[in-house]
Write a protein that holds these residues in place. Structure first.
Motif, short mmCIF file in Angstrom:
data_model
loop_
_atom_site.label_atom_id
_atom_site.label_comp_id
_atom_site.label_asym_id
_atom_site.label_seq_id
_atom_site.Cartn_x
_atom_site.Cartn_y
_atom_site.Cartn_z
N THR A 136 21.96 4.68 -15.34
CA THR A 136 20.91 3.71 -15.05
C THR A 136 20.81 2.69 -16.19
OG1 THR A 136 19.64 5.33 -13.78
CG2 THR A 136 18.45 3.40 -14.58
N THR A 139 16.34 -2.17 -18.90
CA THR A 139 16.16 -3.59 -19.25
C THR A 139 14.99 -3.82 -20.21
OG1 THR A 139 14.82 -3.95 -17.27
CG2 THR A 139 17.20 -4.39 -17.11
N GLN A 193 11.47 -0.61 -17.84
CA GLN A 193 12.06 -1.43 -16.78
C GLN A 193 13.54 -1.05 -16.67
OE1 GLN A 193 9.84 -3.39 -19.04
NE2 GLN A 193 8.36 -2.83 -17.47
N LEU A 195 17.20 -1.10 -13.67
CA LEU A 195 17.81 -1.57 -12.43
C LEU A 195 18.07 -0.38 -11.53
CD1 LEU A 195 20.41 -4.20 -13.74
CD2 LEU A 195 18.02 -4.55 -13.09
N ASP A 196 17.62 -0.48 -10.28
CA ASP A 196 17.86 0.62 -9.35
C ASP A 196 19.27 0.53 -8.78
OD1 ASP A 196 17.87 -1.32 -7.35
OD2 ASP A 196 15.89 -0.80 -6.57
N SER A 197 19.61 1.39 -7.83
CA SER A 197 20.97 1.46 -7.29
C SER A 197 21.39 0.20 -6.55
CB SER A 197 21.09 2.67 -6.35
OG SER A 197 20.17 2.56 -5.28
N LEU A 198 20.42 -0.64 -6.19
CA LEU A 198 20.72 -1.90 -5.50
C LEU A 198 20.70 -3.08 -6.47
CD1 LEU A 198 18.59 -1.41 -2.25
CD2 LEU A 198 21.05 -1.01 -2.56
N GLY A 199 20.50 -2.79 -7.76
CA GLY A 199 20.48 -3.86 -8.75
C GLY A 199 19.15 -4.56 -8.86
N GLN A 200 18.10 -4.00 -8.22
CA GLN A 200 16.77 -4.59 -8.27
C GLN A 200 16.01 -4.05 -9.48
OE1 GLN A 200 15.70 -6.97 -5.96
NE2 GLN A 200 17.86 -6.86 -5.34
N GLU A 201 15.28 -4.92 -10.17
CA GLU A 201 14.54 -4.47 -11.34
C GLU A 201 13.28 -3.71 -10.90
OE1 GLU A 201 13.75 -5.77 -15.85
OE2 GLU A 201 13.78 -7.39 -14.37
N ARG A 202 13.11 -2.54 -11.47
CA ARG A 202 11.97 -1.69 -11.17
C ARG A 202 11.27 -1.30 -12.47
NH1 ARG A 202 11.36 -2.42 -5.74
NH2 ARG A 202 13.31 -2.02 -4.63
#
Length: 480
Positions: A136, A139, A193, A195-202
């Motif tokens: 993972t 960020t 913060q 990046l999830d498996s879809l590259g979206q910041e969470r």
């Protein structure tokens, strides 16, 4: 907001670390400066005298209140890092070493791999962590970006010249420890913060980790098999050096983590005898964990592989062999003897290690290896390991792969390294006595740049494969 945690009872609490008086702390720094000025061969190699004086004066002036040992070590580490010598480092006192585990927790719960401007999860202290899985990309931590975090931590780590890759590797080896040392353990929850498996910041929160003392001991007892002394000795040797041979692909893999101990001369002789007997076409030597060691062992291995005579360096010099502050240097007498019998004062007024400057070491005539050679290096590749690779890089059958080495390509300060023990704090500072210039025509201030650069990747970490070894195997397969 998701919160990652586990039901972990609190550890026993210990009293705060004792504080040391301002006058004692300042006196230690003044003593340290005197010792370094008297015996360090490269105090002003990268940083001017005016700047070094300023850094010492500022550090002393900024100590206005008592400090505990961790706080003081941070100040001293940041000061010593300005010398830009990877062999001049600060360690905790022996007394603190005996109680350090008491203050290890709570700590940041994620092991992170650091490089360039990246932080990637290697593992979580929580077994039930379904968010911060291996690979993972992180960020931010508590609002701090990876660049901000790494730039801050870098200031406390000594390295040769301007090499940051060594610092990244040191941080990767114990990110929780470094984070706690610099920012403390006041945070019970960390907001991260990623990046999830879809590259979206969470964003998610994770609690500081604090295990039960008895649970740790029980886990060690339950998971540690009973070994005989012979088995323990064998494991220790394997941890320092090992060789695997893939006869199908005519390839041998040597993992070498040090140039000290490990009965290396015998290991080298037997290994190269085997390689020649089996006519192995490809040899891979993995030096990513090799921080150096005995120069003579490095020379011995080089002789099995190099195709021309070589010497250790253009110059190996000390500026003084008189140890004016020997009461702080240990073991001073042994190193004084070594410098007086092994070094020679020349017309330039410096003490020269003449054998290493003059002697031409010839390639081995027996069991010499002439096949394709792949050398893997990284930020931990240091000192004698850097010297070894630097002698071989550019040879027609040699490829160097990986990342910039941690040790200087131009040279370093090392050879003899006693310890300075500061009288009031007990902190220990390593003191190299010789300056080694391997090749004066080389670029100063950087490590060995690989022929083929292979950086870490979050994908390789996530999928659990060695990206550098995979590339070496691909190169070998494509050359068949």
């Amino acid at each position: 907001m998701l919160i990652v945690s586990a039901s972990v009872p609190a550890q026993n609490f210990y009293p705060p670390l004792p504080k040391m008086a301002v006058a004692d702390l300042k006196e230690d720094i003044r003593i340290l400066k005197k010792v370094l000025e008297a015996n360090h061969p490269s105090l002003y190699w990268y940083t001017s005298k005016d700047s070094i004086d300023y850094y010492f004066e500022t550090t002393i002036a900024n100590i206005t209140d008592s400090l505990n040992e961790v706080e003081y070590k941070n100040r001293l580490s940041k000061l010593i890092a300005t010398i830009r010598c990877g062999h001049t480092t600060v360690r905790f006192s022996k007394a603190y070493g005996k109680i350090a585990n008491r203050y290890r927790f709570p700590q940041f719960p994620l092991a992170l791999k650091a490089w360039d401007d990246s932080l990637v999860v290697l593992g979580s202290a929580y077994n039930n962590d379904s968010i911060f899985k291996r690979g993972t990309i992180v960020t931010a931590i508590n609002g701090r970006s990876p660049v901000e975090i790494l730039d801050t931590l870098y200031q406390y780590i000594s390295t040769d010249g301007y090499i940051t890759n060594h610092k990244s590797q040191v941080i990767s080896g114990n990110f929780p420890g470094w984070y706690k040392t610099i920012w403390g353990d006041g945070d019970s929850i960390y907001v991260i913060q990623y990046l999830d498996s879809l590259g979206q910041e969470r964003e998610a929160s994770i609690k500081a980790y604090r295990p039960i003392k008895d649970t740790i001991k029980k886990q060690i007892r339950d998971t540690t098999p009973t070994l005989t002394r012979r088995e323990i000795r064998k494991l220790r040797l394997l941890n320092k050096r090992s060789m695997l041979i893939d006869t199908l692909h005519s390839t041998a893999f040597i993992r070498l983590t040090t140039f000290s101990g490990g009965r290396l001369k015998t290991f080298f002789r037997r290994s190269f005898k085997t390689l020649n007997r089996l006519s192995i076409a490809n040899l891979v030597i993995d030096l990513r964990e090799n921080g150096g060691g005995n120069v003579n062992n490095s020379i011995d291995l080089t002789r099995y592989l190099i195709n021309k005579p070589f010497k250790v360096g253009d110059s190996i010099v000390a500026f003084s062999r008189r140890m004016q502050y020997s009461r702080y240097i240990k073991p001073s007498f042994i190193y004084w003897l070594a410098m007086n019998f092994g070094g020679k004062k020349m017309k330039d007024g410096k003490i020269h290690y003449r054998r290493y400057e003059q002697h031409q070491y010839k390639p081995a005539t027996k069991h010499h290896y002439d096949g394709k050679l792949y050398l893997i290096q990284g930020g931990y590749t240091f000192s004698a390991a850097t010297m070894f690779i630097s002698h071989l890089q550019g040879q027609s059958n040699v490829k160097v792969l990986g990342e910039e080495s941690g040790g200087g390509y131009y040279g370093n300060s090392a050879m003899h390294i006693p310890k300075i023990t500061l009288p009031n704090s007990g902190l220990i500072v390593s003191l190299p006595l010789y300056r080694l210039v391997i090749d004066k025509s080389r670029l100063k201030g950087r490590g060995i740049m690989p022929d083929i650069t292979i950086k870490p990747s979050s994908q390789a970490i996530r999928e659990g494969y060695d990206i550098k070894l995979r590339e070496v195997r691909r190169m070998i397969d494509s050359s068949r």
